[in-house]
Scaffold this motif. Structure first.
Motif, PDB file in Angstrom:
ATOM      1  N   LYS A   4       0.841  -1.197   0.000  1.00  0.00           N
ATOM      2  CA  LYS A   4       0.000   0.000   0.000  1.00  0.00           C
ATOM      3  C   LYS A   4       0.878   1.249   0.000  1.00  0.00           C
ATOM      4  CE  LYS A   4      -3.469   2.623   2.104  1.00  0.00           C
ATOM      5  NZ  LYS A   4      -4.385   2.972   3.088  1.00  0.00           N
ATOM      6  N   LEU A   5       0.472   2.229  -0.779  1.00  0.00           N
ATOM      7  CA  LEU A   5       1.181   3.505  -0.762  1.00  0.00           C
ATOM      8  C   LEU A   5       0.379   4.470   0.105  1.00  0.00           C
ATOM      9  CD1 LEU A   5       3.588   5.095  -1.885  1.00  0.00           C
ATOM     10  CD2 LEU A   5       2.109   5.852  -3.747  1.00  0.00           C
ATOM     11  N   ILE A   6       1.007   4.953   1.161  1.00  0.00           N
ATOM     12  CA  ILE A   6       0.331   5.861   2.096  1.00  0.00           C
ATOM     13  C   ILE A   6       0.349   7.274   1.512  1.00  0.00           C
ATOM     14  CG2 ILE A   6       0.486   6.886   4.422  1.00  0.00           C
ATOM     15  CD1 ILE A   6       1.850   4.193   5.254  1.00  0.00           C
ATOM     16  N   ILE A   7      -0.825   7.888   1.467  1.00  0.00           N
ATOM     17  CA  ILE A   7      -0.902   9.258   0.956  1.00  0.00           C
ATOM     18  C   ILE A   7      -1.029  10.215   2.146  1.00  0.00           C
ATOM     19  CG2 ILE A   7      -2.181  10.879  -0.522  1.00  0.00           C
ATOM     20  CD1 ILE A   7      -0.698   8.652  -2.098  1.00  0.00           C
ATOM     21  N   PHE A   8       0.003  11.029   2.279  1.00  0.00           N
ATOM     22  CA  PHE A   8       0.125  11.984   3.391  1.00  0.00           C
ATOM     23  C   PHE A   8      -0.090  13.358   2.772  1.00  0.00           C
ATOM     24  CE2 PHE A   8       2.632  13.188   7.353  1.00  0.00           C
ATOM     25  CZ  PHE A   8       2.800  14.529   7.073  1.00  0.00           C
ATOM     26  N   VAL A 211       6.836  15.570  -8.652  1.00  0.00           N
ATOM     27  CA  VAL A 211       6.075  14.321  -8.816  1.00  0.00           C
ATOM     28  C   VAL A 211       7.008  13.215  -9.310  1.00  0.00           C
ATOM     29  CG1 VAL A 211       4.208  13.195 -10.110  1.00  0.00           C
ATOM     30  CG2 VAL A 211       3.871  15.493  -9.179  1.00  0.00           C
ATOM     31  N   ALA A 212       7.851  13.534 -10.302  1.00  0.00           N
ATOM     32  CA  ALA A 212       8.777  12.518 -10.836  1.00  0.00           C
ATOM     33  C   ALA A 212       9.730  12.041  -9.746  1.00  0.00           C
ATOM     34  CB  ALA A 212       9.564  13.112 -12.005  1.00  0.00           C
ATOM     35  N   ASN A 213      10.232  12.973  -8.929  1.00  0.00           N
ATOM     36  CA  ASN A 213      11.141  12.575  -7.852  1.00  0.00           C
ATOM     37  C   ASN A 213      10.426  11.678  -6.846  1.00  0.00           C
ATOM     38  OD1 ASN A 213      13.332  13.970  -8.891  1.00  0.00           O
ATOM     39  ND2 ASN A 213      12.849  15.853  -7.787  1.00  0.00           N
ATOM     40  N   SER A 214       9.204  12.042  -6.497  1.00  0.00           N
ATOM     41  CA  SER A 214       8.453  11.247  -5.512  1.00  0.00           C
ATOM     42  C   SER A 214       8.237   9.835  -6.049  1.00  0.00           C
ATOM     43  CB  SER A 214       7.091  11.888  -5.218  1.00  0.00           C
ATOM     44  OG  SER A 214       7.281  13.198  -4.745  1.00  0.00           O
ATOM     45  N   LEU A 215       7.860   9.749  -7.317  1.00  0.00           N
ATOM     46  CA  LEU A 215       7.599   8.426  -7.899  1.00  0.00           C
ATOM     47  C   LEU A 215       8.877   7.591  -7.967  1.00  0.00           C
ATOM     48  CD1 LEU A 215       5.049   9.431 -10.675  1.00  0.00           C
ATOM     49  CD2 LEU A 215       4.565   8.126  -8.596  1.00  0.00           C
ATOM     50  N   ASN A 239       4.670  21.921  -3.890  1.00  0.00           N
ATOM     51  CA  ASN A 239       5.013  20.555  -3.469  1.00  0.00           C
ATOM     52  C   ASN A 239       4.576  19.568  -4.551  1.00  0.00           C
ATOM     53  OD1 ASN A 239       4.839  22.121  -0.876  1.00  0.00           O
ATOM     54  ND2 ASN A 239       5.224  20.124   0.009  1.00  0.00           N
ATOM     55  N   CYS A 240       4.838  18.312  -4.300  1.00  0.00           N
ATOM     56  CA  CYS A 240       4.364  17.240  -5.175  1.00  0.00           C
ATOM     57  C   CYS A 240       2.829  17.278  -5.193  1.00  0.00           C
ATOM     58  CB  CYS A 240       4.877  15.914  -4.593  1.00  0.00           C
ATOM     59  SG  CYS A 240       4.147  14.465  -5.319  1.00  0.00           S
ATOM     60  N   ALA A 241       2.223  17.229  -6.390  1.00  0.00           N
ATOM     61  CA  ALA A 241       0.764  17.336  -6.496  1.00  0.00           C
ATOM     62  C   ALA A 241       0.110  15.983  -6.204  1.00  0.00           C
ATOM     63  CB  ALA A 241       0.375  17.810  -7.890  1.00  0.00           C
ATOM     64  N   LEU A 242      -0.784  15.974  -5.237  1.00  0.00           N
ATOM     65  CA  LEU A 242      -1.454  14.723  -4.848  1.00  0.00           C
ATOM     66  C   LEU A 242      -2.145  14.073  -6.034  1.00  0.00           C
ATOM     67  CD1 LEU A 242      -3.568  13.983  -1.722  1.00  0.00           C
ATOM     68  CD2 LEU A 242      -4.618  13.656  -3.962  1.00  0.00           C
ATOM     69  N   GLU A 243      -2.909  14.886  -6.789  1.00  0.00           N
ATOM     70  CA  GLU A 243      -3.724  14.318  -7.869  1.00  0.00           C
ATOM     71  C   GLU A 243      -2.852  13.654  -8.937  1.00  0.00           C
ATOM     72  OE1 GLU A 243      -3.698  17.445  -6.880  1.00  0.00           O
ATOM     73  OE2 GLU A 243      -2.935  18.694  -8.502  1.00  0.00           O
ATOM     74  N   VAL A 249       0.073   6.458 -10.083  1.00  0.00           N
ATOM     75  CA  VAL A 249       0.176   5.118  -9.481  1.00  0.00           C
ATOM     76  C   VAL A 249      -1.026   4.259  -9.877  1.00  0.00           C
ATOM     77  CG1 VAL A 249       0.206   3.900  -7.265  1.00  0.00           C
ATOM     78  CG2 VAL A 249       1.662   5.883  -7.599  1.00  0.00           C
ATOM     79  N   LYS A 250      -2.200   4.896  -9.966  1.00  0.00           N
ATOM     80  CA  LYS A 250      -3.412   4.138 -10.338  1.00  0.00           C
ATOM     81  C   LYS A 250      -3.387   3.761 -11.813  1.00  0.00           C
ATOM     82  CE  LYS A 250      -6.934   4.430  -7.165  1.00  0.00           C
ATOM     83  NZ  LYS A 250      -8.050   3.534  -7.104  1.00  0.00           N
ATOM     84  N   THR A 251      -3.070   4.746 -12.661  1.00  0.00           N
ATOM     85  CA  THR A 251      -3.126   4.515 -14.106  1.00  0.00           C
ATOM     86  C   THR A 251      -2.038   3.539 -14.538  1.00  0.00           C
ATOM     87  OG1 THR A 251      -3.935   6.767 -14.325  1.00  0.00           O
ATOM     88  CG2 THR A 251      -3.216   5.721 -16.348  1.00  0.00           C
ATOM     89  N   ARG A 252      -0.853   3.643 -13.881  1.00  0.00           N
ATOM     90  CA  ARG A 252       0.251   2.749 -14.241  1.00  0.00           C
ATOM     91  C   ARG A 252       0.478   1.705 -13.144  1.00  0.00           C
ATOM     92  NH1 ARG A 252       3.288   3.751 -18.576  1.00  0.00           N
ATOM     93  NH2 ARG A 252       3.585   1.524 -18.234  1.00  0.00           N
ATOM     94  N   ARG A 253      -0.647   1.092 -12.748  1.00  0.00           N
ATOM     95  CA  ARG A 253      -0.567   0.038 -11.724  1.00  0.00           C
ATOM     96  C   ARG A 253       0.305  -1.113 -12.231  1.00  0.00           C
ATOM     97  NH1 ARG A 253      -3.111  -4.173  -9.500  1.00  0.00           N
ATOM     98  NH2 ARG A 253      -3.399  -4.088  -7.248  1.00  0.00           N
ATOM     99  N   ASP A 254       0.296  -1.282 -13.566  1.00  0.00           N
ATOM    100  CA  ASP A 254       1.125  -2.338 -14.168  1.00  0.00           C
ATOM    101  C   ASP A 254       2.598  -2.137 -13.821  1.00  0.00           C
ATOM    102  OD1 ASP A 254       1.008   0.083 -15.683  1.00  0.00           O
ATOM    103  OD2 ASP A 254       1.994  -0.926 -17.359  1.00  0.00           O
ATOM    104  N   TYR A 255       3.029  -0.894 -13.660  1.00  0.00           N
ATOM    105  CA  TYR A 255       4.431  -0.570 -13.401  1.00  0.00           C
ATOM    106  C   TYR A 255       4.723  -0.461 -11.899  1.00  0.00           C
ATOM    107  CZ  TYR A 255       8.765   2.196 -13.593  1.00  0.00           C
ATOM    108  OH  TYR A 255      10.038   2.666 -13.428  1.00  0.00           O
ATOM    109  N   PHE A 256       3.836   0.234 -11.180  1.00  0.00           N
ATOM    110  CA  PHE A 256       4.118   0.466  -9.757  1.00  0.00           C
ATOM    111  C   PHE A 256       3.657  -0.705  -8.875  1.00  0.00           C
ATOM    112  CE2 PHE A 256       4.097   4.820 -11.448  1.00  0.00           C
ATOM    113  CZ  PHE A 256       5.313   5.262 -10.948  1.00  0.00           C
ATOM    114  N   GLY A 257       2.573  -1.372  -9.261  1.00  0.00           N
ATOM    115  CA  GLY A 257       2.065  -2.512  -8.491  1.00  0.00           C
ATOM    116  C   GLY A 257       1.678  -2.148  -7.065  1.00  0.00           C
TER     117      GLY A 257
END
Ligand code: KIV
Ligand code: ZN
Length: 513
Positions: A4-8, A211-215, A239-243, A249-257
């Motif tokens: 699970k990825l925690i969203i803070f 966003v790229a750094n966070s990912l 800051n990194c944009a939540l949306e 992460v949702k759209t590329r679930r294939d990559y992030f899992g």
């Protein structure tokens, strides 16, 4: 390591540090409720020790929010930590987030402390926080520019003292995705007790890579918490944009899992609420929440989308909360229907008199505007003049005359602490004349930093205009927002709202100052 990825979310803390974005307790509470509906895991509600106002806001959020963990920032000292714990007392789930800078530059120039002193203070702070709260996050401020050996030493010690989350801030937005991801991976590999804590990323957007750094921190580094804000709000470039991070992460679930617990249909309502509350407008081409994010203008794209939507769309507009503007209420709607709609939008009026004032405003608006949309209602309650008792400066009426070839003239009737004043002035245009009419009495000496007008609902000249005015005076920067179908009236409201904020004494200690 969990999947699970925690969203803070730190809109109410780091986002609020953006000049002009400071919010009242009621505004923060309204946004916190929306964040809860969005199902963020952790809401950083503020920095309790920074001011009495922020203490009260953190406390109100802690007392109200049930489904998300509520967190307060605290510098690494006993007073800040005790204040955070006190504000969080009523929370179902609380977190204390304590921080101290660890980069050579910050330690030497800002803190004027030796590395050994910083090491000791970090350890003692986490030990003290753990005595008060089982959930403790530690951040080495300017962590990405810190020396790795020293950082490993500090982080190992604070994990030993019981820190449950270790957050690595790229405080100045200096990181590059691959390097930041590897930095976190190295820390996790080198620190013997690293598996006892959840690793978190916190990236600023100075080079447009938050966003790229966070990912990368998630994918390469193995972080399982992302710190972010709605619309990427935050100091400097934000800051990194939540949306963006959530939809990536949702759209590329294939990559992030990875799983995220966010209810994505609440993203656009959250974006609008934050933008309308702070006056920080969302650019039309902003990913996910910009007005054009799902608009296909070219014929080829339109044709493709009509034949098969996924030819040009990787996400569905409705999945992130874009629905056709709903006409929710009209002239004939009663007080109960209005109250119910407020509830559905998560807006809670604090008293019957506040509800009555909002309803009167709604009726006034419905007389002038046939269709009332959700956005109109949010703007209406965001318009501080519905709570006149809290509004030092309030508009009573405005008259203005402008004609081609003539210099516009305005007369504005307004109150200061309940006492009525009439100001008159000429100006370059009707807005300028109205502001000068107000200033003919107030003489605030404030400098106008920003004036912007936006249509609240798109596609029609009947839409309400929402005006944001940013003023600066005596080292303070404030935003005032006003909405009205008449943009000159909206401008006067916004100016008076900004004056109210300018003259309210909110003293703050800067988190990174
Ligand atoms: O950017 C930063 O370093 C911060 C810390 C206080 C976590 O916001
Ligand atoms: Zn930050």
């Amino acid at each position: 390591m969990t999947d699970k990825l925690i969203i803070f979310d730190t809109t109410l803390r780091d986002g609020e540090q953006s000049p002009g974005a400071s919010m009242t307790k009621e505004e923060k509470l309204r946004i916190a409720r929306q964040l809860e509906r969005l199902r963020v895991d952790v809401i950083e509600a503020g920095f309790a020790a920074s001011s009495n106002g922020d203490f009260e806001a953190v406390k109100a959020i802690a007392d109200t929010i049930k489904d998300s963990t509520v967190c307060s920032l605290a510098r690494a000292n006993d007073r800040d930590i005790a204040r955070a714990a006190e504000a969080l007392k009523g929370a179902q789930r609380a977190r204390i987030h304590t921080f101290i800078a660890t980069s050579p530059l910050h330690m030497e120039k800002k803190l004027r402390m030796t590395p050994d002193q910083v090491y000791e203070q970090a350890r003692l702070a986490v030990r003290y926080a753990r005595n008060l709260c089982p959930d403790v996050e530690f951040s080495p401020e300017d962590g990405y520019r810190s020396e790795i050996d020293f950082l490993c030493r500090v982080l190992e010690a604070v994990i030993d003292e019981g820190a449950t989350t270790i957050n690595i801030p790229d405080t100045v937005g200096y990181a590059i995705p691959e390097l930041y991801g590897e930095f976190i991976r190295t820390l996790r590999e080198r620190i013997p007790n690293s598996d006892k804590a959840i690793w978190s990323v916190h990236c600023h957007n100075d080079l447009g890579m938050a966003v790229a750094n966070s990912l990368a921190g998630v994918k390469i580094g193995g972080a399982r918490q992302v710190e972010c804000t709605i619309n990427g709000l935050g100091e400097r470039a934000g800051n990194c944009a939540l949306e963006e991070v959530v939809m990536a992460v949702k759209t590329r679930r294939d990559y992030f899992g990875l799983e995220v617990g966010i209810d994505t249909t609440q993203i656009v309502p959250a974006s609008r609420l934050v933008s309308q509350t702070t006056g920080f407008v969302v650019q039309p081409n902003k990913a996910v929440v910009g007005a054009n994010a799902f608009a296909h203008a070219s014929g080829i794209h339109q044709d493709g989308v009509l034949k098969a939507r996924d030819t040009y769309e990787i996400m569905r507009a409705e999945d992130v909360g874009w629905s056709a503007n709903k006409i929710v209420l009209g002239k004939l709607s009663g007080r109960n229907a209005f109250k119910q709609r407020l509830q559905e939008l998560g807006i809670v009026m604090e008293s019957e008199s506040e509800l009555n004032a909002a309803f009167a405003k709604f009726k006034e608006l419905a007389d002038r505007k046939a269709e009332i949309f959700d956005e109109d209602i949010i703007a209406l309650v965001g318009d501080e003049s519905v709570t006149p008792e809290k509004e030092r400066y309030a508009l009573v009426s405005l008259w203005q005359h402008s004609e081609t070839g003539e210099r516009p003239h305005a007369r504005v009737v307004f109150t200061i602490d309940g006492r009525e004043y009439v100001g008159e002035a000429d100006g370059n245009g009707p807005v300028d004349a109205s502001i000068k009419a107000i200033e003919s009495h107030v003489k605030s000496g404030a400098e106008l930093l920003l004036y912007s007008v936006n249509a609240i609902t798109s596609g029609s000249t009947e839409s309400q205009g929402e005006v944001t005015i940013r003023l600066q005076h005596g080292g303070r920067v404030v935003n005032g927002v006003g909405a009205d179908p008449d943009i000159v009236v909206a401008s006067a409201k916004a100016y008076l709202a900004a004056l109210t904020k300018l003259h309210s004494q909110v003293e703050r200690v800067a988190a990174q100052g």
